[in-house]
Design a protein around this motif. Structure first.
Motif, mmCIF file in Angstrom:
data_model
loop_
_atom_site.group_PDB
_atom_site.id
_atom_site.type_symbol
_atom_site.label_atom_id
_atom_site.label_comp_id
_atom_site.label_asym_id
_atom_site.label_seq_id
_atom_site.Cartn_x
_atom_site.Cartn_y
_atom_site.Cartn_z
ATOM 1 N N UNK A 73 -1.893 31.200 -24.173
ATOM 2 C CA UNK A 73 -2.720 32.199 -24.843
ATOM 3 C C UNK A 73 -2.268 32.368 -26.289
ATOM 4 N N UNK A 74 -3.211 32.668 -27.170
ATOM 5 C CA UNK A 74 -2.918 32.808 -28.591
ATOM 6 C C UNK A 74 -2.763 34.275 -28.965
ATOM 7 N N UNK A 75 -1.798 34.539 -29.869
ATOM 8 C CA UNK A 75 -1.582 35.868 -30.460
ATOM 9 C C UNK A 75 -1.353 36.939 -29.398
ATOM 10 N N UNK A 76 -0.578 36.622 -28.381
ATOM 11 C CA UNK A 76 -0.291 37.582 -27.317
ATOM 12 C C UNK A 76 1.171 37.982 -27.254
ATOM 13 N N UNK B 162 -0.221 38.490 -21.855
ATOM 14 C CA UNK B 162 -1.090 37.902 -20.844
ATOM 15 C C UNK B 162 -0.348 37.544 -19.562
ATOM 16 N N UNK B 163 0.816 36.863 -19.705
ATOM 17 C CA UNK B 163 1.532 36.397 -18.514
ATOM 18 C C UNK B 163 2.902 37.032 -18.332
ATOM 19 N N UNK B 164 3.413 37.742 -19.365
ATOM 20 C CA UNK B 164 4.711 38.394 -19.244
ATOM 21 C C UNK B 164 5.895 37.516 -19.581
ATOM 22 N N UNK B 165 5.668 36.280 -20.030
ATOM 23 C CA UNK B 165 6.786 35.397 -20.385
ATOM 24 C C UNK B 165 7.495 35.925 -21.627
ATOM 25 N N UNK B 166 8.817 35.654 -21.725
ATOM 26 C CA UNK B 166 9.630 36.142 -22.839
ATOM 27 C C UNK B 166 10.073 34.977 -23.719
ATOM 28 N N UNK B 167 10.155 35.259 -25.023
ATOM 29 C CA UNK B 167 10.584 34.251 -25.991
ATOM 30 C C UNK B 167 11.527 34.909 -26.990
ATOM 31 N N UNK B 168 12.515 34.151 -27.531
ATOM 32 C CA UNK B 168 13.469 34.750 -28.469
ATOM 33 C C UNK B 168 12.873 35.034 -29.836
ATOM 34 N N UNK B 169 11.777 34.361 -30.198
ATOM 35 C CA UNK B 169 11.158 34.605 -31.499
ATOM 36 C C UNK B 169 9.645 34.521 -31.349
ATOM 37 N N UNK B 170 8.981 35.052 -32.364
ATOM 38 C CA UNK B 170 7.511 35.101 -32.295
ATOM 39 C C UNK B 170 6.908 33.725 -32.529
#
Length: 453
Positions: free
Chosen positions: A30-33, A13-21
């Motif tokens: 947003x959920x499940x994105x 949705x927004x393109x943000x990055x995270x190290x884990x799900x």
């Protein structure tokens, strides 16, 4: 050294990055994105986290940039040219949205048929078969034009076909059906729509191709898919209209090559869409005799003044909370105007149902309609018809003052062309020179308006 993770998770949705799900994106909520992507694709860096070396791009001074005006190609439909700012610009990308069955494919097929005489055109359909498109072209009477057709949903294959055909105008119907092999998700998803649109836009810019993207809309009337889709294109156009009416309106809400909020009006017939040269005529109802609750407003859509009939019905309410209904106008503003009418003119409608409608299905967002709304409400409440040769416009403030609106003299000239002989306008909008055949009565307070009405 710490080991580099093999993959990251990116929000569709927004393109943000995270190290884990995670189930919810920490940035946009947003959920499940969150979807897994390779580290190189997410960060754009080379081995060891260092960006791969490349030549520094050249910078330009402002005065060195060429300011030559882009050439425009008329589409053959005058109302569409008005919305686009004068015609198609090579390398421009237009996003066209609208309800299902409103006429998006019909409009684009007619446009391509008109442009085919001077340009190579390619129509790519991802929702219909070639025979369905051909039957529509036969119904519109444009089957003899040199319009190239392609039924395909793969972006890579579409770009290969475009490279072979070298079209000057390309239509993608629709962007929600397109898919790229580089994205592992279903067509219509956020990632697929963004990647497909990005590749098509890049091709249009690199090859000076005018690109039309057809977009689906949600039940709220907004374009489906990521919001970044509207930022990627040059022009965003909405196709509006009631399915039961023959009138269709095309409105630009973003345009890098022309004015925004331009309005084009079409009539839907057996042979497709026809431009309406004088849209004011369809928004005016010529009553055989004066009726209460009707008044003529001179509004403005983009650079075009329009005459629209505003109708109001005020009736005794059987409810403890009387209804306030506005069609084509802002409902909250209607409630505010009725409060101003009570406070500064002594006209109370707390026990009345108030219905206000802009005739013809047009939507009016500007504050110039305030005076017309109040005039129609008072006329219906008192059951006193207003003169049929009267036009009004002006903004009403909370203190009961009548505030000016932009381009007042152009509005009055448009009303004079249609035979109106009397106008009530804000004092600051009074013309410097007399308008032939028209009596202009400037007002500064709401009480003055009631005296004149």
């Amino acid at each position: 050294m710490a080991r580099q993770p093999k993959s990251l998770f990116r929000c569709e949705s927004c393109g943000a990055e995270a190290p884990k799900w995670a189930g919810q994106c920490a940035d946009c909520g947003a959920w499940n994105t969150l979807v897994e992507v390779p580290t190189g694709a997410a960060s754009g860096t080379g081995r060891g986290g260092r960006r791969s070396p490349s030549a520094a791009p050249r910078t330009w001074q402002l005065q060195e940039v060429s300011t030559a005006e882009d050439p425009r190609h008329p589409t053959g439909l005058a109302e569409l040219d008005r919305v686009l700012g004068g015609g198609l610009v090579p390398g421009s990308v237009i996003l066209l949205g609208g309800d299902p069955g409103i006429g998006k494919s019909t409009l684009l097929l007619q446009t391509l048929a008109s442009l085919a005489a001077d340009h190579r055109v390619l129509y790519v359909t991802g929702e219909e078969s070639l025979s369905q498109v051909t039957l529509r072209a036969r119904r519109l009477g444009v089957e003899g034009q040199d319009v190239r057709l392609l039924a395909e949903t793969g972006v890579e294959r579409i770009l290969d076909a475009a490279a072979a055909e070298s079209p000057g105008v390309l239509v993608i119907d629709s962007i929600q059906t397109m898919m790229s092999e580089e994205v592992q998700s279903a067509p219509g998803g956020v990632a697929q729509v963004r990647e497909s649109a990005s590749r098509l836009v890049r091709y249009a810019k690199d090859h000076d191709v005018a690109l039309f993207l057809v977009g689906h809309v949600t039940k709220e009337g907004t374009l489906a898919g990521p919001r970044v889709l509207e930022h990627m294109v040059d022009t965003v156009v909405y196709f509006e209209g009631d399915g039961s009416s023959r009138w269709r309106m095309v409105r630009a809400i973003k345009n890098r090559f022309g004015a925004v909020n331009e309005l084009g009006v079409f009539a839907m017939g057996d042979r497709g869409l026809k431009p309406v040269a004088n849209p004011s005529a369809i928004f005016l109802s010529r009553h055989e005799e004066p009726v209460a609750g009707s008044i003529i407003l001179v509004t403005r859509e983009g650079t075009r003044p329009l005459l629209v009939e505003i109708q109001a019905l005020v009736d005794d309410s059987a409810l403890s909370n009387p209804r306030r209904v506005a069609l084509g106008l802002e409902q909250n503003r209607l409630s505010m105007l009725l409060a101003v009418l009570h406070r500064h003119a002594g006209v109370a409608m707390q026990d009345q149902d108030v219905y206000v409608n802009a005739v013809g299905g047009v939507r009016i967002a500007e504050t110039a309609a305030d005076l017309a709304v109040l005039g129609a409400c008072i006329s219906s409440f008192r059951d006193r018809p207003l003169p049929t040769d009267l036009v009004v416009f002006g903004e009403v403030g909370l203190a009961g003052e009548i505030r000016p609106v932009p381009n007042g003299e152009e509005r009055l000239n448009e009303a004079a062309k249609h035979g109106f002989t009397r106008a009530i306008v804000p004092r600051a909008n009074a013309p410097r020179r007399a308008i032939e055949g028209m009596t202009v009565e400037p007002v500064g307070r709401l009480a003055e308006v009631l005296d004149l009405l």
